[in-house]
Design an enzyme around this catalytic site. Structure first.
Site, PDB file in Angstrom:
ATOM      1  N   VAL A  54       0.841  -1.207   0.000  1.00 24.38           N
ATOM      2  CA  VAL A  54       0.000   0.000   0.000  1.00 24.38           C
ATOM      3  C   VAL A  54       0.871   1.250   0.000  1.00 24.38           C
ATOM      4  O   VAL A  54       0.665   2.178  -0.792  1.00 24.38           O
ATOM      5  CB  VAL A  54      -0.950   0.021   1.216  1.00 24.38           C
ATOM      6  CG1 VAL A  54      -1.602   1.395   1.375  1.00 24.38           C
ATOM      7  CG2 VAL A  54      -2.032  -1.040   1.081  1.00 24.38           C
TER       8      VAL A  54
ATOM      9  N   TRP B 128       2.933   1.487  -3.299  1.00 21.67           N
ATOM     10  CA  TRP B 128       2.064   1.811  -4.436  1.00 21.67           C
ATOM     11  C   TRP B 128       1.821   3.319  -4.503  1.00 21.67           C
ATOM     12  O   TRP B 128       1.780   3.908  -5.579  1.00 21.67           O
ATOM     13  CB  TRP B 128       0.728   1.079  -4.296  1.00 21.67           C
ATOM     14  CG  TRP B 128      -0.216   1.332  -5.449  1.00 21.67           C
ATOM     15  CD1 TRP B 128      -0.328   0.610  -6.597  1.00 21.67           C
ATOM     16  CD2 TRP B 128      -1.185   2.386  -5.548  1.00 21.67           C
ATOM     17  NE1 TRP B 128      -1.298   1.142  -7.412  1.00 21.67           N
ATOM     18  CE2 TRP B 128      -1.840   2.233  -6.781  1.00 21.67           C
ATOM     19  CE3 TRP B 128      -1.567   3.439  -4.717  1.00 21.67           C
ATOM     20  CZ2 TRP B 128      -2.848   3.092  -7.215  1.00 21.67           C
ATOM     21  CZ3 TRP B 128      -2.566   4.297  -5.144  1.00 21.67           C
ATOM     22  CH2 TRP B 128      -3.201   4.131  -6.365  1.00 21.67           C
ATOM     23  N   HIS B 129       1.689   3.949  -3.334  1.00 27.47           N
ATOM     24  CA  HIS B 129       1.407   5.380  -3.316  1.00 27.47           C
ATOM     25  C   HIS B 129       2.602   6.222  -3.723  1.00 27.47           C
ATOM     26  O   HIS B 129       2.414   7.349  -4.204  1.00 27.47           O
ATOM     27  CB  HIS B 129       0.914   5.802  -1.926  1.00 27.47           C
ATOM     28  CG  HIS B 129      -0.538   5.520  -1.693  1.00 27.47           C
ATOM     29  ND1 HIS B 129      -0.995   4.300  -1.258  1.00 27.47           N
ATOM     30  CD2 HIS B 129      -1.633   6.300  -1.846  1.00 27.47           C
ATOM     31  CE1 HIS B 129      -2.310   4.335  -1.142  1.00 27.47           C
ATOM     32  NE2 HIS B 129      -2.728   5.537  -1.503  1.00 27.47           N
ATOM     33  N   GLY B 130       3.798   5.744  -3.538  1.00 26.37           N
ATOM     34  CA  GLY B 130       4.938   6.551  -3.943  1.00 26.37           C
ATOM     35  C   GLY B 130       6.261   5.851  -3.718  1.00 26.37           C
ATOM     36  O   GLY B 130       6.408   5.048  -2.785  1.00 26.37           O
TER      37      GLY B 130
ATOM     38  N   PHE C 207       0.540   9.279  -8.299  1.00 27.17           N
ATOM     39  CA  PHE C 207       0.692   7.859  -7.942  1.00 27.17           C
ATOM     40  C   PHE C 207       0.389   6.946  -9.128  1.00 27.17           C
ATOM     41  O   PHE C 207       0.664   5.787  -9.095  1.00 27.17           O
ATOM     42  CB  PHE C 207      -0.224   7.493  -6.774  1.00 27.17           C
ATOM     43  CG  PHE C 207      -0.070   8.443  -5.606  1.00 27.17           C
ATOM     44  CD1 PHE C 207       1.169   8.896  -5.214  1.00 27.17           C
ATOM     45  CD2 PHE C 207      -1.186   8.889  -4.920  1.00 27.17           C
ATOM     46  CE1 PHE C 207       1.313   9.767  -4.154  1.00 27.17           C
ATOM     47  CE2 PHE C 207      -1.058   9.758  -3.849  1.00 27.17           C
ATOM     48  CZ  PHE C 207       0.186  10.200  -3.465  1.00 27.17           C
TER      49      PHE C 207
END
Length: 482
Positions: free
Chosen positions: A325, A328-330, A482
């Site tokens: 998680v 995935w965001h950065g 993202f």
């Protein structure tokens, strides 16, 4: 192309009117052309990656249909390699390279220098808009075919439209083929009530973005620009405002996406379900970015064993899930830490459930009081972890948190405008009141069915508020990065 741009205000009516005037047999081509124009409006070269992903997964899907189990694995591996490979190169290669280099430097080994890096400056690699979203969407297609859950789509144009459908292409929701493709094939007739609902959702999304989220962003940017500020209350308020900014910003995009799709007869899944009102940590994550969390549950968490095994395995799976998680965001350790901190809270939540119940029972607390306590501590923790999400570096995040709790000054008016500060708070309270009673996806219930004078009062008030309070900066949506 941005939803909150003048180009989009011209683009959308053309697409919608064209959709209903064109024969049903050719609508997929019209929408596909519009989707590619929408995506490549500023950077046409990004279409290359989108087409590579589309062609690869269309081919792999067809080949898996009648292949042996061994060949299915081969084609699934090809799909995973191409899609995750592109995602790694364009989003994570620089992060991985720098992390490895920093690790060896820590142990006194110099792997690279600026001189011998030459042209291999990975920080200059362009991050394609929406690559995390469409990569996950198209991977769900090939994985579901491999599992036997769906049949491959044989019409290349329809499949290409599924991958590139412009309302949700760059920031979700992440749709499954079994849900979206049948809608793209369906014969849609003009449905004025549905179109009205879509337009109201679009208008609501614009309001959330240009009036509320972008306004909060000004205060947030100012607060995070000086993480060592002596104004602890201002930093705390900046962190609180950021929680609402990112929620309203992403909620705005989703509302516009759902509204745009609805105008052409497509129902996208809801991506939010009032997450800030959740009274448990698990409840928050079940209602925040729903499509991403469902994707990770089905394709990461459950294949690892979910929560079916021992507590140790469950903890391991939760840590892996939230590591993904965060990443995935950065491509930054700040996002990884943010994800792992949320994993820690979930582990503590289910690990202490029995103990908390005994304590609450012994104190004779009612459910409403327990829910209020859970909400307060949950939101407070989320606000704290989001500092890592927003800060540009780990050092800045730690400095910010340290100074948040140094209340040397009561000063909060860092914008030197109490009007803007009070206005921001009023908008937060107003939007949250609406979300509490109507949720994110039923905003049109406030308008549809009302007498004409009430509806027109809403329309006039909306135009007045947009004209008077909109922040004219055309900021990109936060989740575009993202």
């Amino acid at each position: 192309m941005l939803f909150n741009s003048f180009e989009f205000l011209i683009f959308l009516p053309i697409i919608v009117f064209g959709f209903y005037f064109i024969d049903h047999k050719y609508r997929w081509g019209w929408l596909l052309l519009g989707s590619y124009l929408f995506y490549s409006f500023h950077e046409p070269e990004l279409l290359i990656l989108l087409l590579i992903s589309t062609i690869t997964d269309y081919f792999c899907g067809l080949k898996m249909a009648d292949a042996s189990h061994k060949l299915k694995k081969l084609y699934l591996g090809l799909s995973l390699t191409v899609n995750l490979g592109m995602l790694f190169i364009f989003k994570y290669l620089g992060f991985f390279t720098n992390s490895v280099n920093d690790l060896f430097t820590f142990f006194g080994v110099e792997l690279t220098t600026q001189e011998n890096m030459g042209s291999y400056n990975f920080s200059n690699i362009l991050l394609p808009v929406g690559i995390s979203f469409y990569t996950f969407q198209t991977l769900s297609y090939t994985i579901d075919i491999y599992r036997g859950a769906i049949k491959p789509e044989r019409h290349f144009g329809i499949f290409a439209l599924y991958v590139a459908f412009f309302p949700q292409l760059v920031a979700g929701p992440i749709e499954r083929a079994s849900r979206l493709i049948p809608q793209l094939r369906s014969h849609v007739k003009v449905n004025l009530p549905n179109i009205k609902k879509g337009l109201i959702l679009i208008a609501w999304g614009f309001f959330l973005k240009v009036v509320v989220a972008d306004r909060l962003g000004i205060y947030v940017d100012t607060a995070f620009a000086k993480p060592d500020s002596p104004h602890g209350f201002a930093l705390t308020l900046g962190a609180i405002f950021f929680m609402f900014q990112i929620y309203f910003d992403f909620s705005a995009y989703t509302s516009i996406a759902l509204g745009v799709a609805k105008t052409i007869g497509v129902e996208l899944m809801q991506n939010f379900n009032r997450p800030i009102f959740a009274t448990t940590v698990s409840g928050f994550w079940k209602s925040w970015h729903i499509s991403l969390m469902q994707w990770l549950r089905d394709y990461v968490f459950l294949p690892l064993g979910g929560s079916r095994g021992s507590k140790a395995k469950t903890i391991r799976n939760v840590i892996i899930l939230f590591f993904v998680v965060g990443l995935w965001h950065g491509a930054s350790w700040t996002f990884v830490i943010w994800g792992l901190l949320n994993a820690l809270l979930l582990i503590l939540d289910f690990g202490t459930a029995k103990l908390r119940k005994k304590v609450f029972d012994s104190l004779g607390l009612k459910k409403r009081s327990i829910d209020l306590i859970g909400w307060f501590f949950g939101v407070s923790y989320i606000i704290l972890t989001l500092v890592f999400f927003r800060a540009p570096s780990l050092n800045d995040a730690l400095t910010y948190i340290e100074h948040m709790f140094q209340f040397k000054s009561m000063h909060v008016n860092i914008l030197e405008s109490y009007f803007e500060l009070i206005l921001s708070i009023i908008f937060i309270l107003g939007v949250q009141t609406v979300h509490y009673y109507k949720g994110n996806d039923k905003i049109y219930d406030l308008v549809i069915g009302q007498p004409a004078y009430v509806r027109w009062s809403y329309y006039v008030a909306y135009v007045f508020i947009i004209a008077l309070f909109a922040i004219n900066r055309q900021n990109t949506f936060i989740y575009f990065q993202f």
